[in-house]
Motif scaffolding. Sequence first.
Motif, PDB file in Angstrom:
ATOM      1  N   THR A 260      44.050  33.725  41.587  1.00  0.00           N
ATOM      2  CA  THR A 260      44.502  32.345  41.474  1.00  0.00           C
ATOM      3  C   THR A 260      45.949  32.323  40.998  1.00  0.00           C
ATOM      4  O   THR A 260      46.469  33.305  40.463  1.00  0.00           O
ATOM      5  N   LYS A 303      40.582  20.449  31.704  1.00  0.00           N
ATOM      6  CA  LYS A 303      39.394  21.261  31.576  1.00  0.00           C
ATOM      7  C   LYS A 303      38.692  21.424  32.922  1.00  0.00           C
ATOM      8  O   LYS A 303      38.544  20.462  33.683  1.00  0.00           O
ATOM      9  N   ASN A 304      38.234  22.651  33.232  1.00  0.00           N
ATOM     10  CA  ASN A 304      37.515  22.917  34.468  1.00  0.00           C
ATOM     11  C   ASN A 304      36.084  22.417  34.404  1.00  0.00           C
ATOM     12  O   ASN A 304      35.477  22.357  33.328  1.00  0.00           O
ATOM     13  N   MET A 305      35.515  22.125  35.553  1.00  0.00           N
ATOM     14  CA  MET A 305      34.095  21.747  35.608  1.00  0.00           C
ATOM     15  C   MET A 305      33.198  22.887  35.147  1.00  0.00           C
ATOM     16  O   MET A 305      32.078  22.665  34.684  1.00  0.00           O
ATOM     17  N   SER A 306      33.678  24.139  35.295  1.00  0.00           N
ATOM     18  CA  SER A 306      32.868  25.292  34.902  1.00  0.00           C
ATOM     19  C   SER A 306      32.855  25.552  33.405  1.00  0.00           C
ATOM     20  O   SER A 306      32.130  26.409  32.930  1.00  0.00           O
ATOM     21  N   GLU A 307      33.671  24.815  32.668  1.00  0.00           N
ATOM     22  CA  GLU A 307      33.741  25.043  31.212  1.00  0.00           C
ATOM     23  C   GLU A 307      32.718  24.176  30.479  1.00  0.00           C
ATOM     24  O   GLU A 307      32.464  23.050  30.848  1.00  0.00           O
TER      25      GLU A 307
END
Length: 307
Positions: A260, A303-307
Motif C-alpha cells: 500500500t 480509522k479503518n473499518m478493520s480496526e
Amino acid sequence: MDYTIIDAHAHLWLRQDTVVDGLAIRTLENGRSEFMGEIRQMVPPFMVDGVNSAEVFLSNMDYAQVAAAVITQEYIDGIQNEYLAEVVARYPGRFFVCGMCEFRKPGYLEQARELISQGFKAIKIPAQRLLLKEGRVMLNCEEMMEMFRYMEEREIMLSIDLADGAVQVPEMEEVIRECPRLKIAIGHFGMVTRPEWQEQIKLARHPNVMIESGGITWLFNEEFYPFNGAVQAIREAADLVGMEKLMWGSDYPRTITAITYKMSYDFISKTPELTEADKRLFLGENARNFYGFADLPQLPYIKNMSE
C-alpha cells in the motif's frame, strides 16, 4: 504520529503511449501495460483504465497523511509536461512538478528554456536512459552544461536518476563543480542494492545536492516489508552524508502494486533503528526545506473499518 510527510518522488500520467529503446510501452486494461515486450502490472488492478491521475493520488495521499508530493518523470511513462502543468495549476499547494525534455537527441536546451518560461521550477533527467546503443549522451557535454548554467541562473532545480553504480558520477562531479548553486536531487537512493551505490550518495556531500529514496521498496522488494535492509541502507547513507541530506520518496504508483502507499513509508516511522529526529527529517522536513513547500494541510488520521 507527529510528522510532516512529503513524498519526494512520485509519478502521474493519463495514459502511457511511448517507445523506449525501440520497444513499446502502452496502457492496456485492469492496471496492466504492454512494457518493452511483456505484459506488466503497471498500477494496481483496481485502476482499471490505467489512468494514474492527480485525483486518485490525492486520495491516497490524504488517507496516508502525506501533505505534498514532488512529481518527477521517466521516459517509460512518456513526457507528461502538459498534464503536469494542469496538475500544479489545480493543486499548487500539494504538488511540485518537474518538466522533462527529450534528452536522447540534441535540441533539449531550447525545450528546457520553453518549459522554464511556462513556469516549471525543476527539470527532470532520467539519465539512466541516456546510455544509448547509438552513443551515450554525456551529462557534461556542451549542450547539457549550457542548460545547467541557464537553470542555475534562474534557480531552477535539477531532478536526476543516474545509471547503476558510479558510471555517471564523474560527470555529475563536473556539473556540480561548474554549477555550485544548482540545486540537485538524485533519485532512487543512488540505486541502492547495486554495486558502488554509495558513490552516488557521496555526491550529497556537496551543499547543493540531496538524495531521495524513490523506488527503495522496489529495490528491496525481494526482502519485502518491513524492508530492514532499506533501513540499514538509510543509516549507512546518513553516516556518509548526514540525515539532513536524505528525503523519502515512494515511486508511486508502480510500487503500490506490491504494497500500500502508506506501507511505502511506515516501515520508516515504525523502525527502532532511527531516532525520532531522523524520521522527522527524512520523512518530510528535509523535502519541505529543499523544495520550499509552505501552508501544508493538516491531514487527520481516518480509522479503518478493520480496526
